[in-house]
Every structure is written in C-alpha cells, then in structure tokens.
Design an enzyme around this catalytic site. Sequence first.
Site, mmCIF file in Angstrom:
data_model
loop_
_atom_site.group_PDB
_atom_site.id
_atom_site.type_symbol
_atom_site.label_atom_id
_atom_site.label_comp_id
_atom_site.label_asym_id
_atom_site.label_seq_id
_atom_site.Cartn_x
_atom_site.Cartn_y
_atom_site.Cartn_z
ATOM 1 N N HIS A 26 -2.504 -4.870 1.903
ATOM 2 C CA HIS A 26 -3.843 -4.735 2.494
ATOM 3 C C HIS A 26 -3.867 -4.568 4.015
ATOM 4 O O HIS A 26 -4.830 -4.046 4.543
ATOM 5 C CB HIS A 26 -4.687 -5.946 2.089
ATOM 6 C CG HIS A 26 -6.161 -5.792 2.278
ATOM 7 N ND1 HIS A 26 -6.828 -4.620 2.003
ATOM 8 C CD2 HIS A 26 -7.113 -6.661 2.724
ATOM 9 C CE1 HIS A 26 -8.115 -4.788 2.237
ATOM 10 N NE2 HIS A 26 -8.316 -6.016 2.695
ATOM 11 N N ASN B 55 -8.502 -2.502 -2.861
ATOM 12 C CA ASN B 55 -9.883 -2.143 -2.539
ATOM 13 C C ASN B 55 -10.117 -0.636 -2.595
ATOM 14 O O ASN B 55 -11.256 -0.181 -2.793
ATOM 15 C CB ASN B 55 -10.265 -2.680 -1.155
ATOM 16 C CG ASN B 55 -9.355 -2.176 -0.052
ATOM 17 O OD1 ASN B 55 -8.139 -2.353 -0.109
ATOM 18 N ND2 ASN B 55 -9.922 -1.547 0.963
ATOM 19 N N HIS B 56 -9.056 0.175 -2.465
ATOM 20 C CA HIS B 56 -9.215 1.624 -2.562
ATOM 21 C C HIS B 56 -9.240 2.117 -4.006
ATOM 22 O O HIS B 56 -9.440 3.310 -4.229
ATOM 23 C CB HIS B 56 -8.102 2.331 -1.776
ATOM 24 C CG HIS B 56 -8.336 2.323 -0.302
ATOM 25 N ND1 HIS B 56 -8.918 3.362 0.389
ATOM 26 C CD2 HIS B 56 -8.101 1.351 0.626
ATOM 27 C CE1 HIS B 56 -9.005 3.052 1.669
ATOM 28 N NE2 HIS B 56 -8.514 1.842 1.844
ATOM 29 N N HIS C 195 -1.012 4.597 -0.389
ATOM 30 C CA HIS C 195 -1.980 5.471 0.280
ATOM 31 C C HIS C 195 -1.575 6.946 0.277
ATOM 32 O O HIS C 195 -1.578 7.606 1.324
ATOM 33 C CB HIS C 195 -2.214 4.993 1.719
ATOM 34 C CG HIS C 195 -3.179 3.842 1.817
ATOM 35 N ND1 HIS C 195 -4.463 3.891 1.323
ATOM 36 C CD2 HIS C 195 -3.031 2.604 2.350
ATOM 37 C CE1 HIS C 195 -5.067 2.742 1.541
ATOM 38 N NE2 HIS C 195 -4.219 1.938 2.158
ATOM 39 N N ASP D 219 0.819 -1.209 0.000
ATOM 40 C CA ASP D 219 0.000 0.000 0.000
ATOM 41 C C ASP D 219 0.858 1.266 0.000
ATOM 42 O O ASP D 219 1.836 1.361 0.747
ATOM 43 C CB ASP D 219 -0.896 0.022 1.238
ATOM 44 C CG ASP D 219 -1.861 -1.163 1.275
ATOM 45 O OD1 ASP D 219 -1.474 -2.264 0.843
ATOM 46 O OD2 ASP D 219 -2.990 -0.972 1.755
ATOM 47 N N HIS E 218 -3.471 -8.086 -3.964
ATOM 48 C CA HIS E 218 -3.637 -7.058 -2.937
ATOM 49 C C HIS E 218 -4.156 -7.645 -1.632
ATOM 50 O O HIS E 218 -3.554 -7.484 -0.575
ATOM 51 C CB HIS E 218 -4.583 -5.956 -3.398
ATOM 52 C CG HIS E 218 -4.799 -4.921 -2.335
ATOM 53 N ND1 HIS E 218 -3.840 -3.991 -2.005
ATOM 54 C CD2 HIS E 218 -5.836 -4.698 -1.475
ATOM 55 C CE1 HIS E 218 -4.273 -3.235 -0.999
ATOM 56 N NE2 HIS E 218 -5.487 -3.643 -0.665
#
Length: 526
Positions: A405, A250-251, A188, A186, A309
């Site tokens: 994740h 998922n994002h 982010h 990730d 992921h």
Amino acid sequence: AIADAFTTKEGSSSSSSNNNSNNNNSNNMLKSPNRSKSGKVVFSEAEFNKQQELIFQLQNEIAEKDAKILELNKNVPETVFRKHELAPVTHMITDKGRTETKIGTRGSLCTANVLESLEGDIDRSEGHDIAKKFLKTFQNPVEYAAYLQSPDFASDIVAVAEEVREIYEKESKCIYLASPCYVFGDIHGNLEDLHFFSDNVWKLGIDLTAGHFLFLGDYVDRGLNCLECVAYLFGLKLLYPHKIFMLRGNHETRDVNGWEDHYGDRSFLYQCKDRFGVELGELVWEEVNQTFDRLPLAGIIDHEIFCIHGGIPRLVEGTTNELEAINSVPKVAGVMPAYKHETLWTKQIAADCIWSDPASDYQENQLNKNGFGESSRGGGAVCFGNKAIDNFLARNQLSYIIRAHEAHAHGVAVSKGARVFTVFSTSKDHRQGSQAMAGCILIDFDKIQVINRSPKYRNKYVHRRTSISLNDLSEEEIENRVKLGLIRFSVADADYYNMKASMMEEDDTDGTNVKVENQRVSFGNK
C-alpha cells in the site's frame, strides 16, 4: 507407591518394602527407614514429616517436567498426511525455456498403462488452455504483440476471469498458508518488475518452485501493462490454485480503477477502452472487477504472520477479534461502491483492510484510546498505531504484520518496533527516483528474508526510448511496443528529443520544423 511405603510413624508398623535403594545423596533421595528387630519400619515424627516433604518435592518436580514436555509437544509441527499424485510428464529445461514430454519408463506394460491413465485424470478446461497461452505471452510479449491488441485477447481475459472467479469465491476472506511463502506488494501494471520476479524467484515456473506465492493487491492502475499483469496472475491462479494466492487492494475497486479523470492513461478502465474499444473495453473492465469482488482480504502464514494490503481493521460490535470480523465480510463484496447486501460494518472492515496505514510518529500522539486515528489520505481512511498493533497481535496470537500500500524506494521497509513490514514490488510510477527497488519477502520456516531488484538489473522486454536495442526497429514496430507499454519515456528521453528537435528547427527553414514540433509534442504526451 512411594508414599504408601512410608506411612507409619514411630511405634506403628507397615509392611516392609524391597524397593529401597542405596543412597549417596540424602538431599535428593528418600532416607532409608529404621527397622525394628521384627523388621517393621519405624519413623520418628520428625523423620516422617521430612519424608513427606521430600515426596511432595518430587511430585512437584514431576509435574513441572510433565508440563514442559506438554509445551514442547505443542511446538512440534504436525505431520500432515497428503495424497501425492504423480504428474505423468517430464519438464525438459533448455537455454530457450521449458517443454513438457511424457515421463519415460523402462518398466512393464502395467506401468505404462498406469502412466497413461494418469493423463486422463487432469481436468482441462478452455480456461486452462487460455491460461497457458497467457503464460507464453508473458514470457515473450513482443512475439504476441498483435494478439495483445486484438479482440481475442479481450475475450480470453473474460473467459479466464469467469473461471478463476469460482476459485476465489470458495476461499475464505482470511486464508491460512504454510511457509515457505513469497510475499509480494503492489504490482500496479508494471510488467518489467513482474518479469524480474518471474525470471529470478520462480525461474522454473510456479509449479516447479517450492512454497506458496502471496500477492497483497494493487495489480492495476499507474503502470502501462495492467491488462498483461492481470491476465498473467489470473492465468497462474487458474493453473495452480493451491500455489498462488491474491489478496485485494484498494485499486481492486471500481471507484479507484475506474477513476479516469485522476489517473488518465494510467487508469485500468482507460487502458481497457483504449486497447479494445469502449464497448468491449468496458465489458473486460467489469468482468475483471467481478473477480476482484471475490478476492480474499487477508492471509496468515504459519499461524504467526498476518498479511494484508493496507492494515489491521478496527474491531466491530458482535465480533471477538479482527480475524472473525474479516471473515464476516460477504464472499462477494463491491466495497467501493458497495452492493445492497453489504452492511455498514462489513464495508468498514473491508475499507480498513485495503486503505489503512501505520501511524507516523507525529500521528501517534493523536490516536484514540484503541490506537486508531484519521489517516493523512483522507476520505475516511484510518491509521493504526503501536497500541492498536499490540492489541491486535496479542488478541490473535500473532507476531508480525506484512502489508503493502505504501511506496518505498528500498522495496521493503520495517517499522513499529520491527513488527510491521511494508513491501512494494514495483520500482516505477511512484516518484521514488531512478534508484528505486522492487522487493518481496520470503517467509522460510523460522526466517524472514528480503529480496530486492537492484536498479542496475537489466530486463529483457521493456526499454527506454533512447535504448540502442531499438535502433533496428521500424517506426511501426516502435509504435506498437509503445502502445503495449514495452517502451517507456523517461525525463532523460524527453530532454534528448526536445534537444534534438530544437537543433533540427534551427537547421530547417522549409517547413520541416512543423513536423518536428509535432513529434516533440507527441513524445511529451507519451
């Protein structure tokens, strides 16, 4: 031929052979036959049977050795024939960065003409030029602060997203890569940690660093630089499509990265609208999500290491294995929310890929017969246990699973009998403490190696508000950097400014305290 030489029993005849050799080891070689006065080969029945036994023994040994040779040949890496094109530039490396110049030659006019013609073979589009600008912006965001807040940056993101979309649509939902390969978890929207990897893993640039680069998803939300991170990664993909690969997390779905009520100013949609205004911001958000809809879901390195992921999907009817199931997901899939052409099965497969987690020790006892159970995340997400992992690895002839994740303070975590690796490539915004590390994994032929960013590593562009490096900046410059996420406010910063505000309130009785109080609230909100 050996058998034909010894086919006569006692009293029968056969033509003599001149290939008999002296034998000092009767256990491993055939015994020389007795001969009559006429030169004919003569065997007793016992000798004949013994010779036949030795023949069968030799034949079995030969068969075993042939089988071993065949197995060894299978494990020898195939040499792939590739056509290598000469890049007609020299990369000049200085302490200030890298520049490109034409390759030098002292050869003939013919050589010069060939090099000149190579330059014309390079496919340059408007998106390529913008992508190069993104790379420059990423290397020095302070210098491009005005551009990053302008409508030009918004239109450039849209242009690159449209071009890179076509590349992703041509890739299968499960891609195959060869090592060496760097695997990242990730991101982010964390520009600081992405800078760390850029400065240390591909210091000379993606194009001049050997191997592939695989990102496992979750590029947006939570961090303050989602737009910069997406622009940089899309730019790399457009310039080096066979070097960098991005999977979906998922994002990378609208239901998650558009959830402003939950993520607030850390939401990708919020940042798009805050930066460019509502109408233009929503356009940028949708165009980027259109590209996310086309991202692959999984990758396999060296036909042995499965990368995803979230985790492994449940097997569905009509498919023989999970890889086939993943490739059955449509090229363009919204997932959350889904398009009309997506079926219940393909939505389940994609959701499992981007949402599932390894089961905890406690959950292992609550799984179904296939090794799956309900995830603690809720919302229909699943967790997978040892049995599911055993079946998946055996069915697809794989050895390891690398996933993202889940946040881990140590950057990389190992679980499930050292078969599942969880990699997390951001050290911020996940409540892992000030000593959290950002990690990545290098798959280097026969080795799996972990690379972490130490908490003591100092970055170039993202600073705490109390950093002395900001002392010479004006309030306007500080405010601009705050808007771009280049200045972070920690708990220590809040404590410092609240203490400072309290001290000023005690000393000021002519109304200045109102201004200080407003400033304190402002910092608290930041």
